[in-house]
Design a protein around this motif. Structure first.
Motif, PDB file in Angstrom:
ATOM      1  N   GLY A   1       0.802  -1.218   0.000  1.00 18.58           N
ATOM      2  CA  GLY A   1       0.000   0.000   0.000  1.00 18.58           C
ATOM      3  C   GLY A   1       0.830   1.260   0.000  1.00 18.58           C
ATOM      4  O   GLY A   1       0.333   2.342  -0.281  1.00 18.58           O
ATOM      5  N   ASP A   2       2.111   1.142   0.321  1.00 13.59           N
ATOM      6  CA  ASP A   2       2.995   2.301   0.350  1.00 13.59           C
ATOM      7  C   ASP A   2       3.811   2.448  -0.930  1.00 13.59           C
ATOM      8  O   ASP A   2       4.728   3.270  -0.982  1.00 13.59           O
ATOM      9  CB  ASP A   2       3.967   2.198   1.534  1.00 13.59           C
ATOM     10  CG  ASP A   2       3.237   2.261   2.870  1.00 13.59           C
ATOM     11  OD1 ASP A   2       2.164   2.881   2.910  1.00 13.59           O
ATOM     12  OD2 ASP A   2       3.735   1.676   3.835  1.00 13.59           O
ATOM     13  N   LEU A   3       3.525   1.653  -1.945  1.00 11.14           N
ATOM     14  CA  LEU A   3       4.328   1.686  -3.157  1.00 11.14           C
ATOM     15  C   LEU A   3       4.188   3.036  -3.870  1.00 11.14           C
ATOM     16  O   LEU A   3       3.100   3.597  -3.947  1.00 11.14           O
ATOM     17  CB  LEU A   3       3.914   0.562  -4.102  1.00 11.14           C
ATOM     18  CG  LEU A   3       4.228  -0.856  -3.628  1.00 11.14           C
ATOM     19  CD1 LEU A   3       3.733  -1.882  -4.650  1.00 11.14           C
ATOM     20  CD2 LEU A   3       5.713  -1.038  -3.378  1.00 11.14           C
ATOM     21  N   PRO A   4       5.287   3.551  -4.424  1.00 10.02           N
ATOM     22  CA  PRO A   4       5.247   4.842  -5.128  1.00 10.02           C
ATOM     23  C   PRO A   4       4.505   4.750  -6.448  1.00 10.02           C
ATOM     24  O   PRO A   4       4.271   3.654  -6.979  1.00 10.02           O
ATOM     25  CB  PRO A   4       6.732   5.174  -5.331  1.00 10.02           C
ATOM     26  CG  PRO A   4       7.432   3.863  -5.266  1.00 10.02           C
ATOM     27  CD  PRO A   4       6.654   3.009  -4.318  1.00 10.02           C
ATOM     28  N   SER A   5       4.169   5.906  -6.992  1.00  2.74           N
ATOM     29  CA  SER A   5       3.378   5.966  -8.223  1.00  2.74           C
ATOM     30  C   SER A   5       4.205   5.710  -9.480  1.00  2.74           C
ATOM     31  O   SER A   5       3.661   5.650 -10.573  1.00  2.74           O
ATOM     32  CB  SER A   5       2.691   7.337  -8.336  1.00  2.74           C
ATOM     33  OG  SER A   5       3.661   8.374  -8.346  1.00  2.74           O
ATOM     34  N   ARG A   6       5.531   5.596  -9.326  1.00  2.00           N
ATOM     35  CA  ARG A   6       6.379   5.170 -10.431  1.00  2.00           C
ATOM     36  C   ARG A   6       7.567   4.407  -9.847  1.00  2.00           C
ATOM     37  O   ARG A   6       7.836   4.489  -8.649  1.00  2.00           O
ATOM     38  CB  ARG A   6       6.839   6.344 -11.288  1.00  2.00           C
ATOM     39  CG  ARG A   6       7.731   7.345 -10.622  1.00  2.00           C
ATOM     40  CD  ARG A   6       8.009   8.515 -11.561  1.00  2.00           C
ATOM     41  NE  ARG A   6       8.390   8.081 -12.890  1.00  2.00           N
ATOM     42  CZ  ARG A   6       8.608   8.904 -13.919  1.00  2.00           C
ATOM     43  NH1 ARG A   6       8.446  10.207 -13.755  1.00  2.00           N
ATOM     44  NH2 ARG A   6       8.958   8.437 -15.093  1.00  2.00           N
ATOM     45  N   LEU A   7       8.260   3.655 -10.668  1.00  2.00           N
ATOM     46  CA  LEU A   7       9.320   2.796 -10.173  1.00  2.00           C
ATOM     47  C   LEU A   7      10.420   3.573  -9.460  1.00  2.00           C
ATOM     48  O   LEU A   7      10.845   4.632  -9.925  1.00  2.00           O
ATOM     49  CB  LEU A   7       9.937   2.006 -11.329  1.00  2.00           C
ATOM     50  CG  LEU A   7       9.093   0.894 -11.946  1.00  2.00           C
ATOM     51  CD1 LEU A   7       9.824   0.260 -13.128  1.00  2.00           C
ATOM     52  CD2 LEU A   7       8.749  -0.180 -10.907  1.00  2.00           C
ATOM     53  N   THR A   8      10.863   3.025  -8.337  1.00  3.43           N
ATOM     54  CA  THR A   8      11.994   3.599  -7.608  1.00  3.43           C
ATOM     55  C   THR A   8      13.037   2.524  -7.379  1.00  3.43           C
ATOM     56  O   THR A   8      12.713   1.344  -7.243  1.00  3.43           O
ATOM     57  CB  THR A   8      11.561   4.176  -6.245  1.00  3.43           C
ATOM     58  OG1 THR A   8      11.044   3.106  -5.430  1.00  3.43           O
ATOM     59  CG2 THR A   8      10.502   5.239  -6.410  1.00  3.43           C
ATOM     60  N   LEU A   9      14.284   2.943  -7.340  1.00  2.00           N
ATOM     61  CA  LEU A   9      15.412   2.036  -7.145  1.00  2.00           C
ATOM     62  C   LEU A   9      16.109   2.408  -5.855  1.00  2.00           C
ATOM     63  O   LEU A   9      16.585   3.539  -5.709  1.00  2.00           O
ATOM     64  CB  LEU A   9      16.382   2.140  -8.331  1.00  2.00           C
ATOM     65  CG  LEU A   9      17.589   1.209  -8.336  1.00  2.00           C
ATOM     66  CD1 LEU A   9      17.157  -0.240  -8.557  1.00  2.00           C
ATOM     67  CD2 LEU A   9      18.588   1.634  -9.424  1.00  2.00           C
ATOM     68  N   THR A  10      16.165   1.478  -4.898  1.00  2.00           N
ATOM     69  CA  THR A  10      16.793   1.757  -3.610  1.00  2.00           C
ATOM     70  C   THR A  10      17.654   0.574  -3.183  1.00  2.00           C
ATOM     71  O   THR A  10      17.366  -0.572  -3.522  1.00  2.00           O
ATOM     72  CB  THR A  10      15.742   2.027  -2.514  1.00  2.00           C
ATOM     73  OG1 THR A  10      14.848   0.903  -2.448  1.00  2.00           O
ATOM     74  CG2 THR A  10      14.952   3.286  -2.812  1.00  2.00           C
ATOM     75  N   GLU A  11      18.703   0.859  -2.424  1.00  2.66           N
ATOM     76  CA  GLU A  11      19.572  -0.199  -1.916  1.00  2.66           C
ATOM     77  C   GLU A  11      18.879  -0.975  -0.796  1.00  2.66           C
ATOM     78  O   GLU A  11      18.075  -0.417  -0.049  1.00  2.66           O
ATOM     79  CB  GLU A  11      20.871   0.393  -1.377  1.00  2.66           C
ATOM     80  CG  GLU A  11      21.799   0.954  -2.440  1.00  2.66           C
ATOM     81  CD  GLU A  11      23.139   1.368  -1.850  1.00  2.66           C
ATOM     82  OE1 GLU A  11      23.897   0.469  -1.421  1.00  2.66           O
ATOM     83  OE2 GLU A  11      23.408   2.582  -1.819  1.00  2.66           O
ATOM     84  N   THR A  12      19.223  -2.254  -0.681  1.00  3.41           N
ATOM     85  CA  THR A  12      18.665  -3.073   0.401  1.00  3.41           C
ATOM     86  C   THR A  12      19.653  -3.226   1.549  1.00  3.41           C
ATOM     87  O   THR A  12      19.263  -3.657   2.630  1.00  3.41           O
ATOM     88  CB  THR A  12      18.313  -4.480  -0.107  1.00  3.41           C
ATOM     89  OG1 THR A  12      19.510  -5.166  -0.473  1.00  3.41           O
ATOM     90  CG2 THR A  12      17.368  -4.404  -1.298  1.00  3.41           C
ATOM     91  N   GLY A  13      20.909  -2.917   1.314  1.00  3.83           N
ATOM     92  CA  GLY A  13      21.924  -3.127   2.333  1.00  3.83           C
ATOM     93  C   GLY A  13      22.740  -4.378   2.093  1.00  3.83           C
ATOM     94  O   GLY A  13      23.809  -4.556   2.677  1.00  3.83           O
ATOM     95  N   SER A  14      22.243  -5.270   1.224  1.00  2.00           N
ATOM     96  CA  SER A  14      22.995  -6.462   0.845  1.00  2.00           C
ATOM     97  C   SER A  14      23.818  -6.141  -0.397  1.00  2.00           C
ATOM     98  O   SER A  14      23.341  -5.435  -1.302  1.00  2.00           O
ATOM     99  CB  SER A  14      22.055  -7.629   0.557  1.00  2.00           C
ATOM    100  OG  SER A  14      21.306  -7.957   1.711  1.00  2.00           O
ATOM    101  N   ALA A  15      25.003  -6.672  -0.464  1.00  2.00           N
ATOM    102  CA  ALA A  15      25.907  -6.364  -1.577  1.00  2.00           C
ATOM    103  C   ALA A  15      25.286  -6.723  -2.923  1.00  2.00           C
ATOM    104  O   ALA A  15      24.877  -7.856  -3.156  1.00  2.00           O
ATOM    105  CB  ALA A  15      27.221  -7.127  -1.393  1.00  2.00           C
ATOM    106  N   GLY A  16      25.183  -5.707  -3.800  1.00  2.00           N
ATOM    107  CA  GLY A  16      24.687  -5.924  -5.149  1.00  2.00           C
ATOM    108  C   GLY A  16      23.185  -6.080  -5.264  1.00  2.00           C
ATOM    109  O   GLY A  16      22.664  -6.261  -6.364  1.00  2.00           O
TER     110      GLY A  16
END
Length: 249
Positions: free
Chosen positions: A75-90
């Protein structure tokens, strides 16, 4: 007699235009979630259990929630694609609605990401089919893997992003769903004005799926499921259609 004939013709043209206009208005209202009595889809809600032969659910992208314990609330997803780091390498997250123009925009962001993207964790209610195909092809060319987490969703055009992964992992409890798409402007009378575009679009999707190693027969579920419903693929179907791979695939 001539005046009567012309009058009838004009009246007929006007009536036809009114009918078309009414259908277009109803189509837009239906696409925006408004339904008159008797227009409610027969499919149950997403929260209800899925069993073989009972896999179609009401689809309301603006109010989607994941069916199980989510890593992140849909329900919190943005209205267009976003790219964010997860903290895991790669590993990066790619989530949100696939908006027009997101294909080229995300290709640039992924290519510039530091650390470099090795795996994308996906969550999306879908969106632009063309952009999903464009981005999915880039993922495959770049050798980027795709992954889904338990309780998260990948619906509509999102499975094409999932298919683009060089290797594809879908955790138990992740939800993948397909349905009919609109190609270009939404029109309620495709038989008159949009059959060619729709057929071309479906053909492009099937060619893409074959390129990605996905069995195009998955489209049999998409083509028979209205756009206001979603067909949820069972784990055995995800394997049968080759959505699930391993690192050596």
């Amino acid at each position: 007699m001539r005046g009567l004939t012309v009058g009838r013709v004009l009246t007929g043209i006007l009536a036809f235009q009114i009918i078309i206009g009414a259908f277009l208005v109803l189509g837009d209202m239906r696409a925006n979630g408004f339904r008159l009595p008797g227009m409610t889809p027969s499919a149950p809600r997403l929260s209800e259990p899925v069993r073989p032969g009972d896999q179609r659910r009401v689809f309301e992208p603006s109010r989607q929630r994941p069916p199980l314990n989510p890593a992140r609330d849909a329900g919190d997803l943005p209205s267009r694609l976003t790219l964010t780091e997860t903290g895991s390498a790669g590993e990066w997250r790619l989530e949100g609605t696939i908006a027009p123009g997101d294909g080229a925009r995300l290709i640039g962001l992924i290519d510039e990401a530091d650390p470099a993207v090795d795996t994308l964790v996906l969550q999306s209610p879908g969106g632009s089919v063309g952009d999903a195909l464009e981005l999915g092809r880039h993922l495959r060319e770049a050798g980027i893997n795709t992954r889904m987490l338990r309780g998260e969703i990948c619906y509509s055009a999102c499975p094409y992003l999932l298919a683009g992964g060089a290797a594809r992992e879908i955790e138990e409890g992740a939800s993948v769903g397909v349905h009919q798409h609109y190609f270009g402007k939404s029109i309620i009378l495709p038989a008159f004005v949009a059959v060619e575009d729709i057929q071309r679009g479906q053909g492009e999707v099937m060619i893409y799926l074959e390129e990605m190693g996905i069995d195009p027969l998955v489209m049999s579920h998409a083509l028979t499921t209205p756009s206001d419903e979603i067909y949820l693929l069972l784990p055995e179907e995800l394997e049968r259609y080759n959505f699930v791979t391993n690192a050596d695939a």
